[in-house]
Enzyme design. Sequence first.
Site, PDB file in Angstrom:
ATOM      1  N   ASP A  11       5.611 -46.222  35.258  1.00 50.05           N
ATOM      2  CA  ASP A  11       6.743 -46.735  34.480  1.00 50.05           C
ATOM      3  C   ASP A  11       6.444 -46.565  32.997  1.00 50.05           C
ATOM      4  O   ASP A  11       5.564 -47.229  32.457  1.00 50.05           O
ATOM      5  CB  ASP A  11       6.971 -48.203  34.836  1.00 50.05           C
ATOM      6  CG  ASP A  11       7.960 -48.902  33.925  1.00 50.05           C
ATOM      7  OD1 ASP A  11       8.763 -48.203  33.280  1.00 50.05           O
ATOM      8  OD2 ASP A  11       7.932 -50.146  33.868  1.00 50.05           O
ATOM      9  N   ASN A  13       8.748 -46.989  30.435  1.00 49.30           N
ATOM     10  CA  ASN A  13       9.601 -47.737  29.503  1.00 49.30           C
ATOM     11  C   ASN A  13       9.673 -49.231  29.780  1.00 49.30           C
ATOM     12  O   ASN A  13      10.523 -49.934  29.224  1.00 49.30           O
ATOM     13  CB  ASN A  13      11.019 -47.142  29.487  1.00 49.30           C
ATOM     14  CG  ASN A  13      11.704 -47.228  30.846  1.00 49.30           C
ATOM     15  OD1 ASN A  13      11.109 -47.651  31.830  1.00 49.30           O
ATOM     16  ND2 ASN A  13      12.973 -46.830  30.897  1.00 49.30           N
ATOM     17  N   ASP A  15      10.480 -51.145  32.480  1.00 52.73           N
ATOM     18  CA  ASP A  15      11.540 -51.798  33.262  1.00 52.73           C
ATOM     19  C   ASP A  15      11.115 -52.070  34.700  1.00 52.73           C
ATOM     20  O   ASP A  15      11.921 -52.521  35.516  1.00 52.73           O
ATOM     21  CB  ASP A  15      12.829 -50.975  33.232  1.00 52.73           C
ATOM     22  CG  ASP A  15      12.682 -49.603  33.904  1.00 52.73           C
ATOM     23  OD1 ASP A  15      11.571 -49.272  34.363  1.00 52.73           O
ATOM     24  OD2 ASP A  15      13.688 -48.865  33.956  1.00 52.73           O
ATOM     25  N   ASP A  19       9.432 -43.484  36.373  1.00 48.74           N
ATOM     26  CA  ASP A  19      10.427 -42.575  35.808  1.00 48.74           C
ATOM     27  C   ASP A  19       9.810 -41.204  35.553  1.00 48.74           C
ATOM     28  O   ASP A  19       8.607 -40.990  35.746  1.00 48.74           O
ATOM     29  CB  ASP A  19      11.018 -43.167  34.522  1.00 48.74           C
ATOM     30  CG  ASP A  19       9.952 -43.734  33.594  1.00 48.74           C
ATOM     31  OD1 ASP A  19       8.973 -43.012  33.308  1.00 48.74           O
ATOM     32  OD2 ASP A  19      10.083 -44.892  33.149  1.00 48.74           O
ATOM     33  N   ASP A 190      16.025 -32.093  52.422  1.00 52.60           N
ATOM     34  CA  ASP A 190      15.897 -33.362  53.129  1.00 52.60           C
ATOM     35  C   ASP A 190      16.786 -33.384  54.376  1.00 52.60           C
ATOM     36  O   ASP A 190      17.969 -33.027  54.307  1.00 52.60           O
ATOM     37  CB  ASP A 190      16.312 -34.496  52.182  1.00 52.60           C
ATOM     38  CG  ASP A 190      16.249 -35.851  52.843  1.00 52.60           C
ATOM     39  OD1 ASP A 190      15.124 -36.331  53.087  1.00 52.60           O
ATOM     40  OD2 ASP A 190      17.318 -36.435  53.126  1.00 52.60           O
ATOM     41  N   GLU A 254      12.598 -30.358  55.827  1.00 56.73           N
ATOM     42  CA  GLU A 254      12.178 -31.527  56.602  1.00 56.73           C
ATOM     43  C   GLU A 254      12.996 -31.533  57.880  1.00 56.73           C
ATOM     44  O   GLU A 254      14.229 -31.530  57.830  1.00 56.73           O
ATOM     45  CB  GLU A 254      12.421 -32.813  55.825  1.00 56.73           C
ATOM     46  CG  GLU A 254      12.048 -34.056  56.636  1.00 56.73           C
ATOM     47  CD  GLU A 254      12.772 -35.317  56.181  1.00 56.73           C
ATOM     48  OE1 GLU A 254      12.167 -36.392  56.282  1.00 56.73           O
ATOM     49  OE2 GLU A 254      13.929 -35.230  55.738  1.00 56.73           O
TER      50      GLU A 254
END
Length: 518
Positions: A11, A13, A15, A19, A190, A254
């Site tokens: 992380d 930033n 929060d 990210d 996916d 997948e």
Amino acid sequence: MYQVYPRSFSDSNGDGIGDLNGVTAHLEHIASLGVDGVWISPFYTSPMKDFGYDVADYCDVDPIFGSLADFDRLVEKAHGLGLKIIIDQVWSHTSDQHDWFKASRLDRTGPYSDWYVWADARADGSPPNNWQSVFGGPGWTWDARRGQYYMHNFLPEQPQLNGHNPAVQDALLAAGRFWLDRGVDGFRLDAINFSMHDPDLKDNPALPPGGKRTRPFDFQDKIHNQSHADIAPFLARVRALTDAYPGDRFTVAEVGGDHADREMAEYTADNRHLHSAYGFLYLYASRMVAELVRQGAAMWPGAEGEGWPSWTFSNHDAPRAISRWTEGRDPRALAEMLMLLLTSLRGNAFIYYGEELGLPQGEVPYDRLVDPEAIVNWPQTLGRDGARTPMPWSATAPFAGFSTVEPWLPVDPRHPAMAVETQDADPASMLNATRRILALRHAHPALKVGDMTVQSIEPVLVFTREGAGERLIAAFNLSHEDQSWTAPEGYSLIDAVNPGHLPGVLPPLGAVLMKQDG
């Protein structure tokens, strides 16, 4: 390839959610492992009902992960470090917040009316057939605006795209082109065997009694709601798209389910479909036994026109292998042995973030669960949250250095002691063992491209890898007891994990890799 689940990696930033800039900040760590590239799980605009696998815009970054400019910087830095970047393409369904679905549900005659799978109710108002969703309950939801049911193989908030529609295929390929133009090196597709259904909407037959059944989905042989024969021709279009770009591109499917072996072969055949595919042979196995390796090798024998396999022991959809397969044994020895085994198999190796540290499955209390599958089926299935807990970077920083605030999932109390910072400084750590083992993979071309022949599975798993002018033999004791094993004449030791009293005895979780002399 190294899989990053961006919500849980770093992380940047404050929060509590990982990210893209967090990934960029730690690319040197990934490169130090010796991997060839990074697979990044979805970061697209999404209401996050399924944490990014419900895409509301295929061509943008969700603000919680950053921006397109952040993504561009990530790709540029990765390429500078010699890393390829592949990204998920979720092409079997979208979010119900996608503009395509908003338009499709308005009426039955508009330009998007046939972009999703819609069907009238039966005479009694019940769904069109007996199809069930993966996450529990019917695979159909009523939409009053359109006066029809729409199909969803997963959450009701993930309506099924009509992959048979050429306009849908064109739009998906345009999304792929958008990211290829931004410099990505390929795609992981996916749940691609869910992308097309039987247009006649025939009922799925029941499976014979037996096996664990925690969801209605488990009672059916899913031959009509997925796996349609028209999927393979669409994948040939995907391959043609990636081949149109310069340099090496990579596509991997997948493929889960009861018919995965056949479908993986179809989806990678003849060098005009996808490059590779992986299934759930290891991901859902409750025990690591040598028979699994024999089965995997038999699935991909190297026949003419055959694709190339990919393997992974852990990912964002399955509990971490260390916890599934320890069975009271030393988890550290198991982690190192599994890394050697994974990278010795014939095929591409996918390493899930934290495997290089030997992380066990994170423990997530019920009141912190966020995975919809886990919440619906508690306590019969533990869900996916425990495999998605924050990456530990520091043993001393708050929240193991993942964030400065409480993360979206809790940090397991066992994980900070296994942090990157701590293991990096320890020559005997699992992190440095991973670097050593991946260096072996690069140093020995037979491990990358050689044939694989399983010589025995009990009491010791033994197989050879042969190609590019060298012949290697690998032996793994997957049992709980010492086993007698002596290397054949004319081989020299390359690497060993917990070798015990060789020659003659290989202890539990012991493994050796040897090269034929001359």
